[in-house]
Design an enzyme around this catalytic site. Structure first.
Site, PDB file in Angstrom:
ATOM      1  N   ARG A  45      17.304   4.624 -21.859  1.00  0.00           N
ATOM      2  CA  ARG A  45      17.989   4.997 -20.545  1.00  0.00           C
ATOM      3  C   ARG A  45      17.496   3.728 -19.801  1.00  0.00           C
ATOM      4  NH1 ARG A  45      21.040   7.375 -23.381  1.00  0.00           N
ATOM      5  NH2 ARG A  45      20.596   9.510 -23.761  1.00  0.00           N
ATOM      6  N   GLY A  46      18.480   3.085 -18.827  1.00  0.00           N
ATOM      7  CA  GLY A  46      17.870   2.231 -17.852  1.00  0.00           C
ATOM      8  C   GLY A  46      18.212   0.961 -18.174  1.00  0.00           C
ATOM      9  N   CYS A  47      18.674   0.427 -19.265  1.00  0.00           N
ATOM     10  CA  CYS A  47      19.285  -0.672 -19.865  1.00  0.00           C
ATOM     11  C   CYS A  47      21.015  -0.816 -19.725  1.00  0.00           C
ATOM     12  CB  CYS A  47      18.940  -0.934 -21.287  1.00  0.00           C
ATOM     13  SG  CYS A  47      17.209  -0.871 -21.749  1.00  0.00           S
ATOM     14  N   ALA A  48      21.188  -1.956 -19.101  1.00  0.00           N
ATOM     15  CA  ALA A  48      22.375  -2.314 -18.974  1.00  0.00           C
ATOM     16  C   ALA A  48      23.387  -2.358 -20.578  1.00  0.00           C
ATOM     17  CB  ALA A  48      22.791  -3.557 -18.471  1.00  0.00           C
ATOM     18  N   SER A  49      22.755  -2.993 -21.456  1.00  0.00           N
ATOM     19  CA  SER A  49      22.915  -2.799 -22.789  1.00  0.00           C
ATOM     20  C   SER A  49      22.683  -1.851 -23.487  1.00  0.00           C
ATOM     21  CB  SER A  49      22.580  -4.353 -23.314  1.00  0.00           C
ATOM     22  OG  SER A  49      21.350  -4.486 -23.447  1.00  0.00           O
TER      23      SER A  49
END
Length: 137
Positions: A45-49
């Site tokens: 979680r917390g990744c744009a990809s």
């Protein structure tokens, strides 16, 4: 490839375009995760990809190994660097390593977009959480 070898190769590359190409090359060298391992539980979680990380502990020696994959080329390269830095370390070694400082030593911190920097921090937090869980087991 070890993290020290990656650092040495980064130092040989003067141009950031070459460093990005090298980072992408590192990511292409990772073994893809089977689709069955790309689950909500392994997603970072917390990744744009899209990013998935998996950790395993070798109970005989207490060292962790990691696998990861992303749908973004540069992020896949960041995963390759993270795996080179932390795979084969004990949980205590991982927890005592300043991972973001290691990345800053490569000069990556100054050349990542804010979204990628946040994603990197999320991946590091996941690896540290897995190390803490391994210590607690």
């Amino acid at each position: 490839m070890t993290f020290d070898e990656i650092r040495e190769n980064f130092e040989l590359l003067d141009d950031w375009e070459d460093r990005y190409r090298y980072l992408i090359e590192l990511g292409r060298g990772l073994e893809p995760l089977p689709d069955a391992l790309k689950t909500d539980a392994t997603k970072v979680r917390g990744c744009a990809s899209q990013v998935w990380l998996i950790s395993r502990t070798d109970d005989d020696v207490g060292k962790l190994s990691f696998q990861g994959e992303s749908d973004a080329h540069i992020v896949q390269g960041l995963i390759a660097v993270l795996l080179a830095l932390h795979s084969g370390q004990t949980a205590d070694e991982i927890l005592s390593t300043d991972t973001l400082a290691a990345f800053a030593g490569l000069g990556l911190s100054d050349h990542l977009t804010p979204q990628r920097s946040n994603g990197l921090a999320s991946m590091v937090a996941r690896i540290k959480a897995d190390a803490q869980a391994a210590n607690a087991a």
